[in-house]
Design a protein around this motif. Structure first.
Motif, PDB file in Angstrom:
ATOM      1  N   UNK A  70      10.648   3.997 -18.829  1.00 27.08           N
ATOM      2  CA  UNK A  70       9.897   3.429 -17.851  1.00 27.08           C
ATOM      3  C   UNK A  70       8.872   2.658 -18.452  1.00 27.08           C
ATOM      4  N   UNK A  71       8.282   3.014 -19.452  1.00 31.04           N
ATOM      5  CA  UNK A  71       7.022   2.441 -20.185  1.00 31.04           C
ATOM      6  C   UNK A  71       7.723   1.628 -21.300  1.00 31.04           C
ATOM      7  N   UNK A  72       6.654   0.963 -22.028  1.00 31.03           N
ATOM      8  CA  UNK A  72       5.347   0.320 -21.395  1.00 31.03           C
ATOM      9  C   UNK A  72       5.988  -0.657 -20.198  1.00 31.03           C
ATOM     10  N   UNK A  73       5.109  -0.322 -19.101  1.00 31.00           N
ATOM     11  CA  UNK A  73       5.392  -0.733 -17.763  1.00 31.00           C
ATOM     12  C   UNK A  73       5.225  -2.837 -17.892  1.00 31.00           C
ATOM     13  N   UNK A  74       4.378  -2.861 -18.840  1.00 32.64           N
ATOM     14  CA  UNK A  74       3.970  -4.345 -19.071  1.00 32.64           C
ATOM     15  C   UNK A  74       5.315  -4.989 -19.854  1.00 32.64           C
ATOM     16  N   UNK A  75       5.770  -4.325 -20.447  1.00 33.78           N
ATOM     17  CA  UNK A  75       7.271  -4.744 -20.964  1.00 33.78           C
ATOM     18  C   UNK A  75       8.468  -4.615 -20.273  1.00 33.78           C
ATOM     19  N   UNK A  76       8.698  -3.513 -19.578  1.00 38.49           N
ATOM     20  CA  UNK A  76       9.905  -3.469 -18.722  1.00 38.49           C
ATOM     21  C   UNK A  76       9.842  -3.850 -17.644  1.00 38.49           C
ATOM     22  N   UNK A  77       8.557  -3.901 -16.833  1.00 38.94           N
ATOM     23  CA  UNK A  77       8.443  -4.223 -15.513  1.00 38.94           C
ATOM     24  C   UNK A  77       7.050  -5.098 -15.588  1.00 38.94           C
ATOM     25  N   UNK A  78       7.302  -6.458 -16.157  1.00 33.48           N
ATOM     26  CA  UNK A  78       6.048  -7.188 -16.179  1.00 33.48           C
ATOM     27  C   UNK A  78       5.453  -7.750 -14.945  1.00 33.48           C
ATOM     28  N   UNK A  79       6.290  -8.242 -13.826  1.00 30.28           N
ATOM     29  CA  UNK A  79       5.900  -8.631 -12.799  1.00 30.28           C
ATOM     30  C   UNK A  79       5.171  -7.486 -11.739  1.00 30.28           C
ATOM     31  N   UNK A  80       5.792  -6.095 -12.026  1.00 27.61           N
ATOM     32  CA  UNK A  80       5.158  -5.076 -11.393  1.00 27.61           C
ATOM     33  C   UNK A  80       3.816  -4.677 -12.138  1.00 27.61           C
ATOM     34  N   UNK A  81       3.746  -4.886 -13.326  1.00 33.58           N
ATOM     35  CA  UNK A  81       2.437  -4.573 -13.947  1.00 33.58           C
ATOM     36  C   UNK A  81       1.230  -5.521 -13.527  1.00 33.58           C
ATOM     37  N   UNK A  82       1.654  -7.109 -13.428  1.00 40.63           N
ATOM     38  CA  UNK A  82       0.715  -7.838 -12.912  1.00 40.63           C
ATOM     39  C   UNK A  82       0.378  -7.595 -11.345  1.00 40.63           C
ATOM     40  N   UNK A  83       1.276  -7.038 -10.526  1.00 44.32           N
ATOM     41  CA  UNK A  83       1.016  -6.790  -9.251  1.00 44.32           C
ATOM     42  C   UNK A  83       0.066  -5.618  -9.251  1.00 44.32           C
ATOM     43  N   UNK A  84       0.183  -4.623 -10.008  1.00 39.73           N
ATOM     44  CA  UNK A  84      -0.744  -3.316  -9.890  1.00 39.73           C
ATOM     45  C   UNK A  84      -2.041  -3.802 -10.308  1.00 39.73           C
ATOM     46  N   UNK A  85      -2.319  -4.735 -11.446  1.00 40.37           N
ATOM     47  CA  UNK A  85      -3.781  -5.286 -11.474  1.00 40.37           C
ATOM     48  C   UNK A  85      -4.088  -6.092 -10.379  1.00 40.37           C
ATOM     49  N   UNK A  86      -3.263  -6.976  -9.683  1.00 39.66           N
ATOM     50  CA  UNK A  86      -3.754  -7.673  -8.659  1.00 39.66           C
ATOM     51  C   UNK A  86      -4.177  -6.759  -7.538  1.00 39.66           C
ATOM     52  N   UNK A  87      -3.498  -5.722  -7.344  1.00 35.53           N
ATOM     53  CA  UNK A  87      -4.109  -4.802  -6.156  1.00 35.53           C
ATOM     54  C   UNK A  87      -5.397  -4.257  -6.771  1.00 35.53           C
ATOM     55  N   UNK A  88      -5.412  -3.914  -7.821  1.00 32.51           N
ATOM     56  CA  UNK A  88      -6.592  -3.199  -8.173  1.00 32.51           C
ATOM     57  C   UNK A  88      -7.956  -4.038  -8.128  1.00 32.51           C
ATOM     58  N   UNK A 117       0.738  -1.338  -0.091  1.00 29.73           N
ATOM     59  CA  UNK A 117       0.205  -0.100  -0.180  1.00 29.73           C
ATOM     60  C   UNK A 117       0.782   1.227  -0.092  1.00 29.73           C
ATOM     61  N   UNK A 118       2.052   1.094   0.613  1.00 28.94           N
ATOM     62  CA  UNK A 118       2.961   2.243   0.603  1.00 28.94           C
ATOM     63  C   UNK A 118       3.570   2.692  -0.998  1.00 28.94           C
ATOM     64  N   UNK A 119       3.927   1.420  -1.488  1.00 31.02           N
ATOM     65  CA  UNK A 119       4.425   1.526  -2.981  1.00 31.02           C
ATOM     66  C   UNK A 119       3.421   1.962  -4.103  1.00 31.02           C
ATOM     67  N   UNK A 120       2.218   1.014  -4.006  1.00 31.80           N
ATOM     68  CA  UNK A 120       1.163   1.169  -4.935  1.00 31.80           C
ATOM     69  C   UNK A 120       0.989   2.559  -5.616  1.00 31.80           C
TER      70      UNK A 120
END
Ligand SMILES: N[C@@H](CCC(=O)N[C@@H](CS)C(=O)NCC(=O)O)C(=O)O
Length: 223
Positions: free
Chosen positions: A187-205, A162-165
């Motif tokens: 930094x973008x597209x985040x899905x390409x450069x940071x795929x695990x981060x992108x999945x985590x964003x969707x998971x939290x949402x 919750x602090x990082x999101x």
């Protein structure tokens, strides 16, 4: 008596508290504060917090400010769905990751937000690029954690998530907007450069109530 929260739009500090309230299923009375109009410095708010900053939370007679202190209070007072881990050891890692984020990434992100409107100036651009590269390097550490775990620490969402999101989401929003310019490609597209981060964003949402907090902070982009 209801929990009350004084908060400002696009404040990552306020957003983390709203995520925690939503996650724990705690209803609250929200008091929006307009920072552009300096409402956080009003005498009424100064009576609650001498610093005149948000978030501020009041629960009955108890007032707490500084966002991580608010998270800690909420967790002790309302222990359902813990924010600080399932064991003292996990709690230690969560607090460490928060401290690392606040010490080594947040200052870079704050500098990007403060300077981006003047990023056309080549000197400012170089400086902001330096901050973005530093933040991007640290984001790799978070990407590494998320590549092997659904949440930043442990098996459930927690205070570190919750602090990082909010910061990451606000950064993506900034880079995707007109001010992003050529910094965007770092930094973008985040899905390409940071795929695990992108999945985590969707998971939290996808957690109940959390997408609603996104609308509060990015209303102008998502209406
Ligand atoms: N360390 C504080 C930071 C709070 C903070 O800086 N809040 C900003 C909003 S993002 C604020 O109230 N700024 C208004 C001001 O400084 O006058 C926390 O974690 O709560």
């Amino acid at each position: 008596m209801a929990i009350e929260l004084w908060w400002a739009a696009r404040s990552p500090y306020c957003w983390r508290v709203q995520l925690a309230l939503a996650y724990k299923g705690l209803a609250h009375e929200a008091h929006p504060v307009d920072i552009a109009r300096q409402q956080q410095k009003s005498p009424a708010l100064r009576r609650l917090t001498p610093r005149g900053r948000v978030p501020v939370l009041r629960d009955g007679d108890y007032v707490v400010f500084e966002s991580v202190a608010v998270l800690y209070y909420l967790d002790r007072q309302y222990p359902q769905r813990p924010l600080f881990g399932a064991s003292p050891q996990e709690g230690g890692v969560i607090v460490r990751v928060i401290e690392e984020f606040q010490s080594y990434i947040e200052p870079h992100l704050a500098a990007i937000f403060a300077g981006i409107s003047a990023a056309r100036d080549p000197v400012v651009h170089e400086r902001i690029l330096g901050h973005l590269l530093a933040a991007a390097g640290e984001a790799r550490v978070i990407e590494g954690r998320l590549a092997s775990s659904e949440w930043v620490v442990g098996a459930a969402p927690a205070a570190a998530d919750f602090v990082i999101y909010p910061w990451i989401t606000l950064l993506l929003d900034l880079l995707e907007g007109p001010a992003g310019g050529e910094l965007r490609a770092r930094f973008l597209p985040v899905e390409v450069q940071y795929p695990a981060l992108a999945r985590w964003l969707a998971r939290l949402e996808s957690l109940p109530g959390l997408a609603g907090t996104r609308r509060l902070h990015l209303a102008d982009r998502e209406s």
